[in-house]
Enzyme design. Structure first.
Site, PDB file in Angstrom:
ATOM      1  N   SER A 111       0.836  -1.204   0.000  1.00 54.54           N
ATOM      2  CA  SER A 111       0.000   0.000   0.000  1.00 54.54           C
ATOM      3  C   SER A 111       0.867   1.249   0.000  1.00 54.54           C
ATOM      4  O   SER A 111       1.744   1.410   0.866  1.00 54.54           O
ATOM      5  CB  SER A 111      -0.883   0.036   1.258  1.00 54.54           C
ATOM      6  OG  SER A 111      -1.931  -0.870   1.140  1.00 54.54           O
ATOM      7  N   HIS A 142      -3.309   0.968  -4.659  1.00 55.92           N
ATOM      8  CA  HIS A 142      -2.940  -0.211  -5.454  1.00 55.92           C
ATOM      9  C   HIS A 142      -3.450   0.025  -6.881  1.00 55.92           C
ATOM     10  O   HIS A 142      -4.615  -0.227  -7.189  1.00 55.92           O
ATOM     11  CB  HIS A 142      -3.547  -1.492  -4.855  1.00 55.92           C
ATOM     12  CG  HIS A 142      -2.957  -1.856  -3.529  1.00 55.92           C
ATOM     13  ND1 HIS A 142      -1.930  -2.758  -3.395  1.00 55.92           N
ATOM     14  CD2 HIS A 142      -3.224  -1.410  -2.285  1.00 55.92           C
ATOM     15  CE1 HIS A 142      -1.597  -2.868  -2.113  1.00 55.92           C
ATOM     16  NE2 HIS A 142      -2.372  -2.055  -1.417  1.00 55.92           N
ATOM     17  N   HIS A 164      -6.084  -8.659  -1.949  1.00 58.81           N
ATOM     18  CA  HIS A 164      -6.228  -8.991  -0.529  1.00 58.81           C
ATOM     19  C   HIS A 164      -7.471  -9.853  -0.307  1.00 58.81           C
ATOM     20  O   HIS A 164      -8.469  -9.720  -1.017  1.00 58.81           O
ATOM     21  CB  HIS A 164      -6.384  -7.723   0.311  1.00 58.81           C
ATOM     22  CG  HIS A 164      -5.283  -6.708   0.137  1.00 58.81           C
ATOM     23  ND1 HIS A 164      -5.279  -5.797  -0.894  1.00 58.81           N
ATOM     24  CD2 HIS A 164      -4.168  -6.472   0.869  1.00 58.81           C
ATOM     25  CE1 HIS A 164      -4.196  -5.028  -0.790  1.00 58.81           C
ATOM     26  NE2 HIS A 164      -3.492  -5.416   0.264  1.00 58.81           N
ATOM     27  N   TYR A 166      -9.577  -9.554   2.057  1.00 62.16           N
ATOM     28  CA  TYR A 166     -10.758  -8.765   2.441  1.00 62.16           C
ATOM     29  C   TYR A 166     -11.468  -8.137   1.243  1.00 62.16           C
ATOM     30  O   TYR A 166     -12.601  -7.676   1.353  1.00 62.16           O
ATOM     31  CB  TYR A 166     -10.382  -7.669   3.462  1.00 62.16           C
ATOM     32  CG  TYR A 166      -9.415  -6.620   2.954  1.00 62.16           C
ATOM     33  CD1 TYR A 166      -9.811  -5.600   2.097  1.00 62.16           C
ATOM     34  CD2 TYR A 166      -8.080  -6.647   3.341  1.00 62.16           C
ATOM     35  CE1 TYR A 166      -8.921  -4.654   1.630  1.00 62.16           C
ATOM     36  CE2 TYR A 166      -7.180  -5.714   2.885  1.00 62.16           C
ATOM     37  CZ  TYR A 166      -7.603  -4.717   2.029  1.00 62.16           C
ATOM     38  OH  TYR A 166      -6.709  -3.788   1.562  1.00 62.16           O
ATOM     39  N   GLU A 167     -10.813  -8.132   0.078  1.00 59.37           N
ATOM     40  CA  GLU A 167     -11.481  -7.603  -1.117  1.00 59.37           C
ATOM     41  C   GLU A 167     -12.520  -8.582  -1.635  1.00 59.37           C
ATOM     42  O   GLU A 167     -13.295  -8.270  -2.536  1.00 59.37           O
ATOM     43  CB  GLU A 167     -10.449  -7.326  -2.217  1.00 59.37           C
ATOM     44  CG  GLU A 167      -9.497  -6.183  -1.903  1.00 59.37           C
ATOM     45  CD  GLU A 167      -8.441  -6.024  -2.983  1.00 59.37           C
ATOM     46  OE1 GLU A 167      -8.764  -5.514  -4.060  1.00 59.37           O
ATOM     47  OE2 GLU A 167      -7.282  -6.429  -2.745  1.00 59.37           O
ATOM     48  N   ALA A 194       2.725  -2.418   3.790  1.00 57.42           N
ATOM     49  CA  ALA A 194       2.564  -1.438   4.868  1.00 57.42           C
ATOM     50  C   ALA A 194       2.024  -2.204   6.066  1.00 57.42           C
ATOM     51  O   ALA A 194       1.141  -3.046   5.893  1.00 57.42           O
ATOM     52  CB  ALA A 194       1.577  -0.360   4.436  1.00 57.42           C
ATOM     53  N   MET A 297      -2.304  -7.188   6.392  1.00 59.55           N
ATOM     54  CA  MET A 297      -3.397  -7.999   5.818  1.00 59.55           C
ATOM     55  C   MET A 297      -2.967  -8.617   4.486  1.00 59.55           C
ATOM     56  O   MET A 297      -3.786  -8.790   3.575  1.00 59.55           O
ATOM     57  CB  MET A 297      -4.644  -7.124   5.593  1.00 59.55           C
ATOM     58  CG  MET A 297      -5.084  -6.301   6.787  1.00 59.55           C
ATOM     59  SD  MET A 297      -6.359  -5.117   6.367  1.00 59.55           S
ATOM     60  CE  MET A 297      -6.299  -4.033   7.811  1.00 59.55           C
ATOM     61  N   SER A 298      -1.681  -8.934   4.361  1.00 56.38           N
ATOM     62  CA  SER A 298      -1.217  -9.445   3.060  1.00 56.38           C
ATOM     63  C   SER A 298       0.034 -10.314   3.230  1.00 56.38           C
ATOM     64  O   SER A 298       0.342 -10.785   4.318  1.00 56.38           O
ATOM     65  CB  SER A 298      -0.900  -8.262   2.128  1.00 56.38           C
ATOM     66  OG  SER A 298       0.240  -7.559   2.580  1.00 56.38           O
ATOM     67  N   ASN A 321       2.277   2.795  11.007  1.00 54.79           N
ATOM     68  CA  ASN A 321       1.569   3.257  12.215  1.00 54.79           C
ATOM     69  C   ASN A 321       2.005   2.394  13.380  1.00 54.79           C
ATOM     70  O   ASN A 321       2.427   1.258  13.190  1.00 54.79           O
ATOM     71  CB  ASN A 321       0.043   3.159  12.025  1.00 54.79           C
ATOM     72  CG  ASN A 321      -0.418   1.778  11.560  1.00 54.79           C
ATOM     73  OD1 ASN A 321      -0.139   1.367  10.440  1.00 54.79           O
ATOM     74  ND2 ASN A 321      -1.097   1.079  12.432  1.00 54.79           N
ATOM     75  N   HIS A 337      -6.343   4.189   6.927  1.00 54.17           N
ATOM     76  CA  HIS A 337      -5.645   3.951   5.660  1.00 54.17           C
ATOM     77  C   HIS A 337      -5.026   5.239   5.092  1.00 54.17           C
ATOM     78  O   HIS A 337      -3.997   5.172   4.415  1.00 54.17           O
ATOM     79  CB  HIS A 337      -6.607   3.307   4.654  1.00 54.17           C
ATOM     80  CG  HIS A 337      -5.922   2.721   3.451  1.00 54.17           C
ATOM     81  ND1 HIS A 337      -4.925   1.773   3.545  1.00 54.17           N
ATOM     82  CD2 HIS A 337      -6.071   2.963   2.114  1.00 54.17           C
ATOM     83  CE1 HIS A 337      -4.496   1.448   2.324  1.00 54.17           C
ATOM     84  NE2 HIS A 337      -5.178   2.161   1.447  1.00 54.17           N
TER      85      HIS A 337
HETATM   86  O1  LIG Z   1      -0.340  -5.128   2.887  1.00 54.35           O
HETATM   87  P1  LIG Z   1      -0.513  -3.949   2.024  1.00 54.35           P
HETATM   88  O2  LIG Z   1      -1.117  -4.265   0.717  1.00 54.35           O
HETATM   89  O3  LIG Z   1       0.745  -3.131   1.898  1.00 54.35           O
HETATM   90  O4  LIG Z   1      -1.611  -2.987   2.751  1.00 54.35           O
HETATM   91  C1  LIG Z   1      -1.818  -2.848   4.139  1.00 54.35           C
HETATM   92  O5  LIG Z   1      -2.439  -1.586   4.311  1.00 54.35           O
HETATM   93  C2  LIG Z   1      -3.884  -1.733   4.191  1.00 54.35           C
HETATM   94  C3  LIG Z   1      -4.521  -1.135   5.404  1.00 54.35           C
HETATM   95  O6  LIG Z   1      -4.186   0.175   5.588  1.00 54.35           O
HETATM   96  C4  LIG Z   1      -4.139  -3.212   4.107  1.00 54.35           C
HETATM   97  O7  LIG Z   1      -4.376  -3.602   2.777  1.00 54.35           O
HETATM   98  C5  LIG Z   1      -2.869  -3.805   4.646  1.00 54.35           C
HETATM   99  O8  LIG Z   1      -2.635  -5.125   4.187  1.00 54.35           O
HETATM  100  N1  LIG Z   2      -3.850  -5.305  10.030  1.00 54.14           N
HETATM  101  C1  LIG Z   2      -3.200  -4.158   9.885  1.00 54.14           C
HETATM  102  N2  LIG Z   2      -2.801  -3.794   8.671  1.00 54.14           N
HETATM  103  C2  LIG Z   2      -2.143  -2.638   8.561  1.00 54.14           C
HETATM  104  N3  LIG Z   2      -1.612  -2.055   7.468  1.00 54.14           N
HETATM  105  C3  LIG Z   2      -1.029  -0.911   7.855  1.00 54.14           C
HETATM  106  N4  LIG Z   2      -1.194  -0.744   9.173  1.00 54.14           N
HETATM  107  C4  LIG Z   2      -1.872  -1.812   9.627  1.00 54.14           C
HETATM  108  C5  LIG Z   2      -2.313  -2.219  10.919  1.00 54.14           C
HETATM  109  O1  LIG Z   2      -2.134  -1.544  11.933  1.00 54.14           O
HETATM  110  N5  LIG Z   2      -2.980  -3.401  10.991  1.00 54.14           N
END
Ligand SMILES: O=P(O)(O)O[C@H]1O[C@H](CO)[C@@H](O)[C@H]1O
Ligand SMILES: Nc1nc2[nH]cnc2c(=O)[nH]1
Length: 367
Positions: A111, A142, A164, A166-167, A194, A297-298, A321, A337
């Site tokens: 991200s 993305h 992802h 969750y999509e 991220a 989440m990836s 963060n 986000h």
């Molecule tokens: O893992 P990438 O795609 O970098 O993105 C991260 O950031 C998003 C949440 O802010 C979620 O999609 C999480 O997985």
């Molecule tokens: N699950 C999760 N995904 C993120 N992607 C960027 N920051 C975060 C976070 O704090 N938690």
């Protein structure tokens, strides 16, 4: 001995290889087919976000008519079967022929880290919607394009936009492009993301080189490798110890020193949750107790798929963060986000430099 140190809350310790084989599939065929998947079709009309046909009978020519075909009853097909070797091969051929290249290194941009693909020279760009059988990106940050070209002399292909869970995509579909990379000729996967920093020593903007992961979706019985195994990709039961290439981690640490950012570089453990919600305090505390340093989440399913087909893996998290692990009323503690994207933007340059220098080393070593 590999020489690198793992950051943890109690000071650094030498790396040990934790066993994290979350892959498990002990289902009988009856249980297996009962894992109802509503359609036969891998196309986004059915199984992707916005799929207008989800849950209904598909009349798409490719997918066939779910439920019955020429009067014969059809058992709903697991998603992994919807990308058989031949379909992946078709996609890879499309990219190799279209670009005139067989890339050696694959990059997945996290991200807000799409600029990793912008530094590719002589790029050939493929919009996801124009690639046959490819899903589409739905998340801000993305872009949804595949960029093929050269970087520091090496042939590369970069996903500017990942998929992802969750999509609404099943894990096998999220990581399907890794198999496409493999059949294009890719030997090294660079996965970036991220992530929220759980390790209290991590600051926003730091980079955590992944040396291991905790596969929370795997704990829940989900895996990108679920379903019948095609040995042309890899073995039924792949081992995941040593998934993250130690030489590349050590080289990245050296590069971090040369860039003067060694205090912002850590080595740690990533965990992927399903999302799209960020974590509760109790969940973050639990992850910390499990030895997780950063959460996102990836990436994990991509790494599993890459290791299954024997790619070398390098992965890092940009800490966008800090995750609160104590209760408070502070609004600052809430991840969002926009903040993730804004922080990624400020650290794009350092991430690009790290990736470019590491690719240069790989290229020089193989020249
Ligand atoms: O893992 P990438 O795609 O970098 O993105 C991260 O950031 C998003 C949440 O802010 C979620 O999609 C999480 O997985
Ligand atoms: N699950 C999760 N995904 C993120 N992607 C960027 N920051 C975060 C976070 O704090 N938690």
């Amino acid at each position: 001995m590999t020489g690198y140190k793992v950051a943890n809350g109690n000071g650094s310790t030498n790396v040990t290889n934790g066993s994290t084989n979350g892959h498990s599939n002990g289902l009988s065929s009856a249980e297996y087919t009962a894992q109802e998947n509503p359609t036969m079709c891998s196309r986004d009309c059915c199984s992707g976000p916005g799929g207008s046909n989800r849950g209904n009978t598909c009349t798409d020519k490719k997918g066939g008519k779910a439920g019955s075909l020429n009067g014969e009853k059809i058992i709903p097909t697991p998603q992994s079967l919807l990308y058989p070797y031949e379909v992946i091969e078709e996609i890879a051929d499309f990219i190799v022929k279209g670009s005139g290249m067989r890339p050696k290194i694959g990059i997945i941009c996290g991200s807000g880290l799409g600029s990793l693909a912008d530094i590719i020279q002589d790029p050939k760009i493929f919009e996801y919607e124009k690639i046959p059988n490819f899903p589409v990106s739905t998340v801000e940050g993305h872009a949804g394009r595949l960029v093929v070209g050269t970087l520091e002399g090496a042939t590369v292909m970069a996903m500017q936009g990942r998929f992802h869970f969750y999509e609404g995509y099943p894990l096998a579909k999220c990581s399907m492009p890794v198999r496409v990379m493999k059949l294009c000729g890719v030997e090294y996967l660079f996965a970036t993301n991220a992530a929220g920093g759980i390790n209290p020593r991590f600051a926003v903007g730091d980079i955590m080189l992944m040396h291991d992961h905790v596969n929370m979706l795997g704990f829940a019985g989900n895996s990108p490798l679920q379903g019948p195994n095609d040995p042309r990709f890899g073995p039924r039961f792949p081992a995941l110890v040593n998934s993250y290439n130690k030489d590349l981690i050590n080289k990245a640490i050296e590069i971090g020193k040369a860039m003067g950012i060694e205090s912002n570089i850590h080595v740690g453990v990533y965990s992927c949750l399903g999302g799209p919600n960020y974590e509760t305090i109790a969940e973050l505390k639990a992850l910390r107790m499990m030895g997780v340093d950063a959460v996102g989440m990836s990436t994990v399913h991509e790494v599993i798929t890459a290791r299954h087909c024997d790619m070398k893996v390098f992965a890092f998290s940009l800490i966008t963060n800090k995750c609160a692990t104590e209760y408070s009323d502070k609004k600052d503690d809430e991840a969002n986000h926009e903040e993730v994207m804004a922080v990624a933007k400020t650290r794009q340059k350092a991430c690009c430099e790290l990736v470019a220098r590491l690719i240069r080393e790989i290229h020089l070593a193989s020249a």
